[in-house]
Design a protein around this motif. Sequence first.
Motif, mmCIF file in Angstrom:
data_model
loop_
_atom_site.group_PDB
_atom_site.id
_atom_site.type_symbol
_atom_site.label_atom_id
_atom_site.label_comp_id
_atom_site.label_asym_id
_atom_site.label_seq_id
_atom_site.Cartn_x
_atom_site.Cartn_y
_atom_site.Cartn_z
ATOM 1 N N TYR A 239 0.840 -1.201 0.000
ATOM 2 C CA TYR A 239 0.000 0.000 0.000
ATOM 3 C C TYR A 239 0.871 1.245 0.000
ATOM 4 N N TYR B 265 -2.902 0.663 -4.077
ATOM 5 C CA TYR B 265 -2.487 -0.549 -3.408
ATOM 6 C C TYR B 265 -2.336 -1.672 -4.424
ATOM 7 N N PHE C 201 3.774 7.072 3.292
ATOM 8 C CA PHE C 201 4.082 5.816 3.951
ATOM 9 C C PHE C 201 3.739 4.650 3.044
ATOM 10 N N LEU D 252 -4.376 8.990 7.651
ATOM 11 C CA LEU D 252 -3.701 8.420 6.488
ATOM 12 C C LEU D 252 -4.734 8.135 5.421
ATOM 13 N N LEU E 38 -5.332 6.377 1.591
ATOM 14 C CA LEU E 38 -4.762 5.402 0.679
ATOM 15 C C LEU E 38 -4.682 5.967 -0.730
ATOM 16 N N GLN F 199 0.064 11.033 4.486
ATOM 17 C CA GLN F 199 -0.385 11.531 5.778
ATOM 18 C C GLN F 199 -0.275 13.039 5.799
ATOM 19 N N GLY G 210 -6.790 3.766 -4.702
ATOM 20 C CA GLY G 210 -7.351 3.967 -3.380
ATOM 21 C C GLY G 210 -8.226 5.204 -3.345
ATOM 22 N N GLU G 211 -8.212 5.889 -2.211
ATOM 23 C CA GLU G 211 -9.053 7.070 -2.028
ATOM 24 C C GLU G 211 -8.596 8.271 -2.825
ATOM 25 N N TYR H 229 0.286 5.222 1.255
ATOM 26 C CA TYR H 229 -0.561 6.186 1.931
ATOM 27 C C TYR H 229 0.134 7.534 1.934
#
Lengths: 111, 112
Positions: B33, B48, B90, B43, B45, B37, B58-59, B35
């Motif tokens: 994944y 992934y 991350f 966090l 996403l 931040q 992801g989002e 992420y």
Amino acid sequence: ELKVEQNPLFLSMQEGKNYTIYCNYSTTSDRLYWYRQDPGKSLESLFVLLSNGAVKQEGRLMASLDTKARLSTLHITAAVHDLSATYFCAVDMWAGNQFYFGTGTSLTVIP
Amino acid sequence: NAGVTQTPKFRVLKTGQSMTLLCAQDMNHEYMYWYRQDPGMGLRLIHYSVGEGTTAKGEVPDGYNVSRLKKQNFLLGLESAAPSQTSVYFCASSIGRNTEAFFGQGTRLTVV
């Protein structure tokens, strides 16, 4: 989309006191994770809760999960300074492959 | 035991520049994944992967691309960096579904 809310966002507490951090989520899920992050550091896994009614304890921290209420709690007993950190809960959806994180609770334990 | 390693740890980019962030894991995990931040937002996403050769959005995928050519590596690319991409990134990996994720040390990226 799953939404995850934590409260409080900021918590300042004295050493020796007890407190609870709450994590609410919006969609059915029976898997919840708690992480700790120290300033400028990565995330460290604390607890993995995989079923309704799950309770796990490690030292002064205890986490529980109520999937019917869509609520997890992280209880701090007799806080010590070393517990100062940001705590995140994360949820994943039944059919998904991704974690949704709360905004985090910044905990400061005052001597 | 290295776990999840991110490269680089810090980077400053000018608007419009491109770069690639590398994530490597030595735990033979299937899932990886990326992420970002940001203050007050937890966090989020970006992308992934559920296995070698697979990727998914992801989002917040816009402005990023990823590749998973080898099981142990997951690359995050920024084709044309924007100040809105200033963040801490991350990488994480997990054995599979419904298992905890292990995180790298993070990459602090500033786009000026």
